[in-house]
Design an enzyme around this catalytic site. Sequence first.
Site, PDB file in Angstrom:
ATOM      1  N   LYS A  11       1.685 -22.652  32.961  1.00 26.34           N
ATOM      2  CA  LYS A  11       1.830 -23.080  34.373  1.00 26.34           C
ATOM      3  C   LYS A  11       0.484 -23.054  35.066  1.00 26.34           C
ATOM      4  O   LYS A  11      -0.440 -22.352  34.625  1.00 26.34           O
ATOM      5  CB  LYS A  11       2.813 -22.185  35.144  1.00 26.34           C
ATOM      6  CG  LYS A  11       2.395 -20.707  35.308  1.00 26.34           C
ATOM      7  CD  LYS A  11       1.521 -20.412  36.511  1.00 26.34           C
ATOM      8  CE  LYS A  11       1.048 -18.975  36.545  1.00 26.34           C
ATOM      9  NZ  LYS A  11      -0.230 -18.672  37.042  1.00 26.34           N
ATOM     10  N   ASP A 137       5.527 -13.476  37.031  1.00 27.03           N
ATOM     11  CA  ASP A 137       5.602 -14.904  36.664  1.00 27.03           C
ATOM     12  C   ASP A 137       6.747 -15.206  35.700  1.00 27.03           C
ATOM     13  O   ASP A 137       7.059 -16.374  35.454  1.00 27.03           O
ATOM     14  CB  ASP A 137       4.304 -15.339  35.968  1.00 27.03           C
ATOM     15  CG  ASP A 137       3.132 -15.478  36.930  1.00 27.03           C
ATOM     16  OD1 ASP A 137       3.369 -15.611  38.142  1.00 27.03           O
ATOM     17  OD2 ASP A 137       1.984 -15.460  36.450  1.00 27.03           O
TER      18      ASP A 137
HETATM   19  O1  C5P Z   1       3.920  -8.609  37.882  1.00 27.17           O
HETATM   20  P1  C5P Z   1       2.703  -8.569  37.038  1.00 27.17           P
HETATM   21  O2  C5P Z   1       2.704  -7.428  36.060  1.00 27.17           O
HETATM   22  O3  C5P Z   1       2.347  -9.857  36.396  1.00 27.17           O
HETATM   23  O4  C5P Z   1       1.523  -8.268  38.050  1.00 27.17           O
HETATM   24  C1  C5P Z   1       0.258  -7.807  37.634  1.00 27.17           C
HETATM   25  C2  C5P Z   1      -0.406  -7.164  38.825  1.00 27.17           C
HETATM   26  O5  C5P Z   1      -0.671  -8.138  39.846  1.00 27.17           O
HETATM   27  C3  C5P Z   1       0.478  -6.125  39.499  1.00 27.17           C
HETATM   28  O6  C5P Z   1       0.227  -4.855  38.966  1.00 27.17           O
HETATM   29  C4  C5P Z   1       0.053  -6.196  40.928  1.00 27.17           C
HETATM   30  O7  C5P Z   1      -1.069  -5.376  41.103  1.00 27.17           O
HETATM   31  C5  C5P Z   1      -0.404  -7.624  41.121  1.00 27.17           C
HETATM   32  N1  C5P Z   1       0.597  -8.455  41.814  1.00 27.17           N
HETATM   33  C6  C5P Z   1       0.755  -8.319  43.157  1.00 27.17           C
HETATM   34  N2  C5P Z   1       1.679  -9.097  43.808  1.00 27.17           N
HETATM   35  C7  C5P Z   1       2.408 -10.014  43.143  1.00 27.17           C
HETATM   36  C8  C5P Z   1       2.248 -10.173  41.762  1.00 27.17           C
HETATM   37  C9  C5P Z   1       1.319  -9.384  41.118  1.00 27.17           C
HETATM   38  O8  C5P Z   1       0.107  -7.489  43.800  1.00 27.17           O
HETATM   39  N3  C5P Z   1       3.289 -10.763  43.820  1.00 27.17           N
END
Ligand code: C5P
Length: 285
Positions: A11, A137
């Site tokens: 994506k 995601d």
């Molecule tokens: O959800 P994911 O593990 O992919 O996110 C990685 C990091 O990105 C999270 O630990 C967070 O710090 C940040 N993040 C965020 N807000 C989001 C998605 C991700 O702060 N909506």
Amino acid sequence: MKGITLKAHAKVNLTLEALAKRPDGYHELRSLMVKLALHDTLSFCLAPEGQLSLSCDAFGLSCGEDNLVMRAARLLQAAAGRPLGARIALCKRIPMAAGLAGGSADAAATLLGLNRLWRLSLSQRRLKALALRLGSDVPFCLDACAAAVARGRGERLSRVASLPPLHVALVKPAISVATAWVYQNLRLKSLAQGQHTAKSLAALRLGDIQALRQHAINHLESVTIPEHPVIAGIKRDLDKGGALLSRMSGSGPTVFALFATQSEAKNALKCIKSARFFKCSTHFL
Ligand code: C5P
């Protein structure tokens, strides 16, 4: 039973607006997310109970318990209440740690593939809840849509119908970026309300490139690009190569550029000289 083979699509974020930090530490987002034809391929075969394995053709990718594919499989085993067995093979084409959701797409495909292989009949809602535990995601990757406006952490999806059939040049410099670090260092824009995402979508549908350039904002560029100026250079080169728009995807470092035709996308990639960069032309799904 015969095995199952699924595509896991990359994506790009045409917009990524971070509106506020939430009490759970994540950021409230508005993002226009679009799937690309570029994909990994996963195949799933039944194995005896207790035997779960992952193999992969990519150098440097762990096939252990830390891989999102294995984590997705473990979540499904827990939901089934049994250590069901499978052999999973991953053919990797999406670059890793790139801002293209390659790992998330693989995890989503695993939830869908093993739910079928193991005849678990978990509902889409239940799978989506598991997807969100794997990453912000993953719900978008799990959804059957080609494009959506994402809200919340990225899991509240409004599907978007029929975007113009644009071609995309992708360039990833030979660096990796940690998403958590990017969000930690983000300074929120005080006036951000998420209006740019809706305006970008409208501009895209109207073919209004000037408005698209104005509104297709990725707030995470303000963190990643100063740390890795090579990204700004790639954007400049793709713009010189005639891109309608060039932006970083997600937390980076991959840059995507939009073109009306495949030959324009391919010609622009010729302007990118470094042999160490990942380069490919693809298109909106
Ligand atoms: O959800 P994911 O593990 O992919 O996110 C990685 C990091 O990105 C999270 O630990 C967070 O710090 C940040 N993040 C965020 N807000 C989001 C998605 C991700 O702060 N909506």
